[in-house]
Motif scaffolding. Structure first.
Motif, mmCIF file in Angstrom:
data_model
loop_
_atom_site.group_PDB
_atom_site.id
_atom_site.type_symbol
_atom_site.label_atom_id
_atom_site.label_comp_id
_atom_site.label_asym_id
_atom_site.label_seq_id
_atom_site.Cartn_x
_atom_site.Cartn_y
_atom_site.Cartn_z
ATOM 1 N N HIS A 77 5.261 36.367 17.379
ATOM 2 C CA HIS A 77 4.407 36.053 16.237
ATOM 3 C C HIS A 77 5.191 36.220 14.931
ATOM 4 N N ARG A 78 5.254 35.182 14.153
ATOM 5 C CA ARG A 78 5.950 35.233 12.865
ATOM 6 C C ARG A 78 5.086 35.980 11.855
ATOM 7 N N ASN A 79 5.685 36.979 11.235
ATOM 8 C CA ASN A 79 4.937 37.784 10.272
ATOM 9 C C ASN A 79 5.806 38.046 9.048
ATOM 10 N N CYS A 80 6.309 36.975 8.471
ATOM 11 C CA CYS A 80 7.154 37.070 7.275
ATOM 12 C C CYS A 80 6.941 35.798 6.473
ATOM 13 N N ASP A 81 6.737 35.948 5.173
ATOM 14 C CA ASP A 81 6.419 34.799 4.332
ATOM 15 C C ASP A 81 7.641 34.201 3.635
ATOM 16 N N GLY A 82 8.783 34.878 3.724
ATOM 17 C CA GLY A 82 9.978 34.315 3.101
ATOM 18 C C GLY A 82 11.159 35.256 3.157
ATOM 19 N N ILE A 83 12.356 34.680 3.329
ATOM 20 C CA ILE A 83 13.611 35.425 3.254
ATOM 21 C C ILE A 83 14.386 34.882 2.068
ATOM 22 N N LEU A 84 14.736 35.766 1.143
ATOM 23 C CA LEU A 84 15.464 35.359 -0.058
ATOM 24 C C LEU A 84 16.895 35.877 0.019
ATOM 25 N N PHE A 85 17.853 34.979 -0.208
ATOM 26 C CA PHE A 85 19.261 35.358 -0.226
ATOM 27 C C PHE A 85 19.725 35.438 -1.672
ATOM 28 N N THR A 86 20.336 36.566 -2.048
ATOM 29 C CA THR A 86 20.843 36.700 -3.417
ATOM 30 C C THR A 86 22.119 35.895 -3.623
ATOM 31 N N HIS A 87 22.896 35.672 -2.526
ATOM 32 C CA HIS A 87 24.096 34.840 -2.586
ATOM 33 C C HIS A 87 24.539 34.541 -1.158
ATOM 34 N N TYR A 88 25.675 33.852 -1.008
ATOM 35 C CA TYR A 88 26.036 33.290 0.300
ATOM 36 C C TYR A 88 27.001 34.130 1.130
ATOM 37 N N HIS A 89 27.460 35.261 0.663
ATOM 38 C CA HIS A 89 28.392 36.066 1.460
ATOM 39 C C HIS A 89 27.756 36.451 2.798
ATOM 40 N N GLY A 90 28.596 36.518 3.842
ATOM 41 C CA GLY A 90 28.107 36.748 5.188
ATOM 42 C C GLY A 90 27.352 38.050 5.379
ATOM 43 N N ASP A 91 27.706 39.088 4.596
ATOM 44 C CA ASP A 91 26.981 40.351 4.751
ATOM 45 C C ASP A 91 25.603 40.304 4.091
ATOM 46 N N HIS A 92 25.254 39.117 3.560
ATOM 47 C CA HIS A 92 23.918 38.908 2.993
ATOM 48 C C HIS A 92 23.182 37.752 3.669
ATOM 49 N N MET A 101 13.126 30.063 3.793
ATOM 50 C CA MET A 101 14.276 30.764 3.234
ATOM 51 C C MET A 101 14.615 30.189 1.867
ATOM 52 N N TYR A 102 15.199 31.022 0.997
ATOM 53 C CA TYR A 102 15.431 30.639 -0.392
ATOM 54 C C TYR A 102 16.829 31.087 -0.828
ATOM 55 N N MET A 103 17.458 30.248 -1.664
ATOM 56 C CA MET A 103 18.800 30.552 -2.187
ATOM 57 C C MET A 103 19.023 29.713 -3.447
ATOM 58 N N GLY A 104 19.931 30.154 -4.309
ATOM 59 C CA GLY A 104 20.275 29.386 -5.490
ATOM 60 C C GLY A 104 20.787 27.998 -5.124
ATOM 61 N N LYS A 105 20.544 27.028 -5.989
ATOM 62 C CA LYS A 105 20.878 25.636 -5.688
ATOM 63 C C LYS A 105 22.370 25.444 -5.442
ATOM 64 N N ALA A 106 23.221 25.928 -6.359
ATOM 65 C CA ALA A 106 24.668 25.776 -6.175
ATOM 66 C C ALA A 106 25.160 26.631 -5.014
ATOM 67 N N ALA A 107 24.588 27.832 -4.863
ATOM 68 C CA ALA A 107 24.983 28.714 -3.766
ATOM 69 C C ALA A 107 24.714 28.046 -2.424
ATOM 70 N N LYS A 108 23.581 27.382 -2.305
ATOM 71 C CA LYS A 108 23.253 26.688 -1.054
ATOM 72 C C LYS A 108 24.285 25.607 -0.745
ATOM 73 N N LYS A 109 24.679 24.857 -1.767
ATOM 74 C CA LYS A 109 25.645 23.780 -1.557
ATOM 75 C C LYS A 109 26.986 24.336 -1.097
ATOM 76 N N ILE A 110 27.442 25.420 -1.731
ATOM 77 C CA ILE A 110 28.703 26.050 -1.334
ATOM 78 C C ILE A 110 28.580 26.641 0.067
ATOM 79 N N PHE A 111 27.475 27.273 0.349
ATOM 80 C CA PHE A 111 27.212 27.847 1.669
ATOM 81 C C PHE A 111 27.263 26.771 2.746
ATOM 82 N N LEU A 112 26.648 25.646 2.461
ATOM 83 C CA LEU A 112 26.623 24.544 3.420
ATOM 84 C C LEU A 112 28.026 24.001 3.670
ATOM 85 N N LEU A 113 28.812 23.844 2.607
ATOM 86 C CA LEU A 113 30.183 23.365 2.754
ATOM 87 C C LEU A 113 31.024 24.343 3.569
#
Length: 396
Positions: A58-73, A86-98
């Protein structure tokens, strides 16, 4: 109604921090990363089960927010139950994806589904209001998060510092929150170290510029997503008129320029070019970003054999990385006569932690992301510090 905080992991370790904030109606997680080794080399326990977040059921979480893209986060992203937003900064997401494009398609698909947030633009998850505050860190597009609910305010700093390219903006931005915050959750990474290197990225650039006047050919070994460090060396190489990198690195720098050039000229990578096979005839030399990979070894080989006296290798990485990859790095740089280290921490100095805490002047201050939280020193605010244990609940 009661706003509650629980640190699942991170009260006595660096990296892998997971913070939960809940109201009666809403549950959010801030950062969801893999653990880092303790300073003694041992690994914390990675296995972590959070009901309603990390196991199939059963999913019991309304959102996971990432402060930045480093692996320990972000490193546990794949462990989260599918369907949790899940949520992340726009540029951070693009860099993370790359940076993760080489991984399996399911991981990439999950990153693509991350919702984007922007500096200063508030949004809500259930009855919790979140306001991202752009901050200074070795990861580009990193954020502090202001959480508001039940008439209370919690500031989660994520990882931050004040000696990077965006460092001067951190304290003035926090000044707007003075006296308004009930709890400040602050990173304390450098509390765990004796005399950490917290030199300004601008001073590092000046030192590199002086060195580049002496050596025509400069290879900089640096993390691909450490945009501030690359910006510093790009700035330092102005007289060479050429900063080289591979196509992957170029894509990251172009993203940083797209989102950061309006903030500072340091993020304008105008002289950057993708390297070419024959570089020896380049007038005035070059500075080139390299990584611990075989392709770069082949590129560097002619300069070790033919131009050793004119070539400089710069290590721009942490001691932890250098130790972990010692053999591979030694293989890459062996035989070069001139090697130097120019590095600065991606985390706040003790003085910066003090400045941030005193500026916000929160009613309570919780240190995380450190092995030694008890070393925090906040002067007149010291009696406001709350030391938690993992899994301990705190009522705001």
């Amino acid at each position: 109604m009661q706003l509650k905080i629980k640190i699942y992991r991170g009260t006595h370790q660096i990296g892998g921090c997971i913070t939960e904030i809940t109201t009666e109606k809403t549950r959010i997680i801030i950062d969801f990363g893999t653990v880092l080794p303790y300073r003694n080399g041992k690994m914390p326990k990675e296995n972590l089960v959070i009901e309603g977040v990390t196991y199939i059921g059963h999913r019991n979480c309304d959102g996971i927010l990432f402060t930045h893209y480093h692996g320990d986060h972000t490193g546990l992203l794949d462990k989260a139950i599918k369907g949790i937003p899940m949520y992340m900064g726009k540029a951070a997401k693009k860099i993370f994806l790359l940076s993760q494009a080489h991984k399996n398609s399911d991981s990439v698909a999950r990153i693509e589904q991350i919702r984007e947030y922007e500096d200063g633009k508030s949004f809500s998850i259930g009855d919790i209001k979140i306001t991202p505050i752009l901050t200074d860190h070795s990861a580009f597009d990193a954020y502090m998060l202001l959480i508001e609910a039940d008439g209370k305010q919690v500031l989660h700093t994520g990882d931050f510092r004040t000696h990077g390219v965006k460092g001067e903006m951190v304290i003035p931005r926090l000044a707007k929150l003075r006296g308004l915050v009930d709890v400040m959750i602050t990173e304390g990474t450098n509390l765990s170290y004796t005399n950490p290197v917290v030199t300004s990225e601008y001073l590092l650039a000046e030192a590199a510029e002086t060195l580049m006047e002496r050596y025509p050919y400069v290879f900089v070994m640096c993390g691909a997503t450490d945009i501030d460090r690359l910006a510093a060396f790009h700035k330092a190489s102005e007289r060479k008129n050429l900063f080289l990198c591979d196509a992957y690195q170029m894509s990251l720098l172009e993203t940083a320029a797209e989102y950061g050039a309006a903030l500072t000229d340091f993020y304008r990578f105008d002289r950057t070019r993708v390297y070419f096979e024959e570089m020896e005839g380049v007038k005035d030399g070059f500075c080139m970003a390299v990584r611990n990979e075989k392709d770069f070894s082949e590129i560097m080989k002619p300069y070790r054999e033919k131009h050793n006296e004119q070539t400089l290798i710069i290590y721009a990485m942490s001691e932890g990385y250098l130790s972990k990859h010692h053999q591979a790095i030694e293989k890459l740089t062996s035989g070069f006569r001139y090697i130097i280290k120019l590095h600065t921490s991606g985390h706040a100095s003790e003085e910066a932690i003090w400045a941030a805490a005193n500026t916000v002047s929160a009613k309570k201050i919780i240190p995380i992301h450190t092995e030694n939280p008890e070393k925090i020193r906040l002067g007149a605010l010291q009696d406001r510090v709350v030391f938690l244990e993992d899994d301990e609940e705190f009522n705001v």
